[in-house]
Design a protein around this motif. Structure first.
Motif, PDB file in Angstrom:
ATOM      1  N   LYS A   1      -8.807  11.196   8.374  1.00 55.47           N
ATOM      2  CA  LYS A   1      -8.347  10.366   7.253  1.00 55.47           C
ATOM      3  C   LYS A   1      -9.395   9.339   6.813  1.00 55.47           C
ATOM      4  N   LYS A   2     -10.642   9.752   6.874  1.00 52.60           N
ATOM      5  CA  LYS A   2     -11.724   8.923   6.351  1.00 52.60           C
ATOM      6  C   LYS A   2     -12.836   9.833   5.856  1.00 52.60           C
ATOM      7  N   GLN A   3     -13.807   9.252   5.189  1.00 51.47           N
ATOM      8  CA  GLN A   3     -14.880  10.054   4.617  1.00 51.47           C
ATOM      9  C   GLN A   3     -15.660  10.781   5.704  1.00 51.47           C
TER      10      GLN A   3
ATOM     11  N   ASN B   1     -13.533  12.498   1.112  1.00 55.27           N
ATOM     12  CA  ASN B   1     -12.314  12.312   1.901  1.00 55.27           C
ATOM     13  C   ASN B   1     -11.574  13.620   2.141  1.00 55.27           C
TER      14      ASN B   1
END
Length: 363
Positions: free
Chosen positions: A56-58, A64
């Protein structure tokens, strides 16, 4: 007929508009969108849906989510694409390479990936060593012959009428037809010394020691790459299986085939290739605006000082000026520039060959 075409086009636009309206944001921040309505086959829906990163992050690429892509022509070929993507996950794929190629040629390119195992030849045998594979017909067992009129390489090499392909009808004949290409000049009219041929040795002398890697965007069985290999040049050969197993033939000769249609942007970064060669492909059938897009893309991947080799481009004599203007638009330096009549067309068609050098340009 015109009214029917207009109705079909209107229906197609309506479908596209419906698709756009059906898209809902997956992530308001990044405005990622998902299609849940247009395609009915579940595997297509799963493929085109954006895949958020599990953490749930880049990711390291700065995104993303993962965004898969399909060609815009897929929307106009909905039934064919749904047939192509209708399979059991983890099972064997259908023997549907011709359907896949049809989709690609008509703009459904790139095709979506599939989660099934591609079929292989039933009795695949060890390929010949590199020392003998270059000029020897491959083992027939190493090709899936479904969808071809010829069922072995000997049939292809004999050039029997009605094999199912015409652009390169003699290029499976590795001895009489292929062996002299690019090392001996061919004079179609024995009564004259006119030819559109240019020898590899002549081209290599233009940039001695500088030509190392390149692309052959042609219809063929890899002979150009074989000959360039003799000059220590690595060539990738684009290919499409129109009526014959061109891709397999090139690979079994120990060369690199790139299964690619003319519809796609070249998968190379800017200013990276030393040479691009093309023959028997970009001819008088091609739309001039589309030719512009192709040439600008080739210019993009050629490095400054790289060579563009147009080899025996043919077109109607009345169209020659228009096509020549397209090549002149590049403002490349001319090393060779040849126009000769096509002898079997009573002067109504001509061959055009050129070896051009990309100039340095400001950043």
């Amino acid at each position: 007929m015109r009214e029917m075409n207009e109705i079909r086009y209107t229906e197609f636009l309506a479908e596209i508009l419906g698709l756009v309206k059906s898209m809902q944001p997956l992530n308001p921040i990044n405005n990622v969108v998902v299609d849940n309505e247009f395609f009915m086959v579940e595997e297509i829906k799963k493929y085109v849906k954006a895949k958020p990163n599990r953490l749930k992050k880049q990711n390291f690429m700065g995104a993303n989510a993962t965004f898969t892509s399909i060609g815009h022509g897929c929307f106009a070929m909905k039934a064919d694409l749904e047939e192509y993507m209708d399979y059991d996950v983890g099972d064997f794929c259908k023997d549907d390479w011709k359907l896949a190629q049809k989709l690609m040629v008509h703009g459904c390119d790139p095709l979506p990936r599939r989660r099934c195992f591609s079929r292989s030849p039933k009795l695949y045998r060890k390929p010949f060593s590199i020392n003998e594979s270059m000029w020897k017909l491959p083992d027939d067992h190493n090709v899936r012959w479904s969808g071809y009129r010829c069922k072995n390489f000997t049939c292809l090499a004999r050039n029997i009428t009605g094999k199912g392909f015409f652009k390169c009808k003699e290029c499976f004949n590795l001895t009489h037809h292929e062996l002299p290409r690019w090392v001996e000049l061919n004079y179609p009219d024995l009564g004259s010394n006119l030819t559109s041929d240019v020898l590899i040795e002549e081209v290599m002398k233009i940039k001695p020691g500088e030509i190392r890697i390149g692309l052959d965007f042609s219809v063929g069985t890899g002979t150009f790459a074989v000959r360039m290999r003799e000059f220590n040049v690595t060539i990738i050969s684009t290919t499409i299986n129109f009526g014959a197993p061109f891709s397999e033939m090139i690979a079994l000769r120990g060369l690199l085939p790139l299964y690619l249609t003319i519809n796609q942007r070249l998968p190379f970064f800017d200013n990276t290739l030393d040479i691009i060669h093309t023959t028997r492909f970009l001819d008088g059938w091609i739309d001039l605006v589309f030719l512009d897009f192709v040439l600008y893309d080739w210019d993009r991947v050629l490095r400054p000082g790289g060579l563009l080799w147009i080899d025996s481009f043919f077109c109607a004599e009345k169209d020659l000026e228009d096509y020549v203007d397209a090549f002149k638009m590049l403002r490349y330096k001319k090393h060779r520039w040849i126009v000769v009549p096509k002898t079997d067309k009573d002067g109504q068609e001509v061959f055009f060959s050129a070896v051009l050098e990309k100039p340095p340009r400001p950043f």
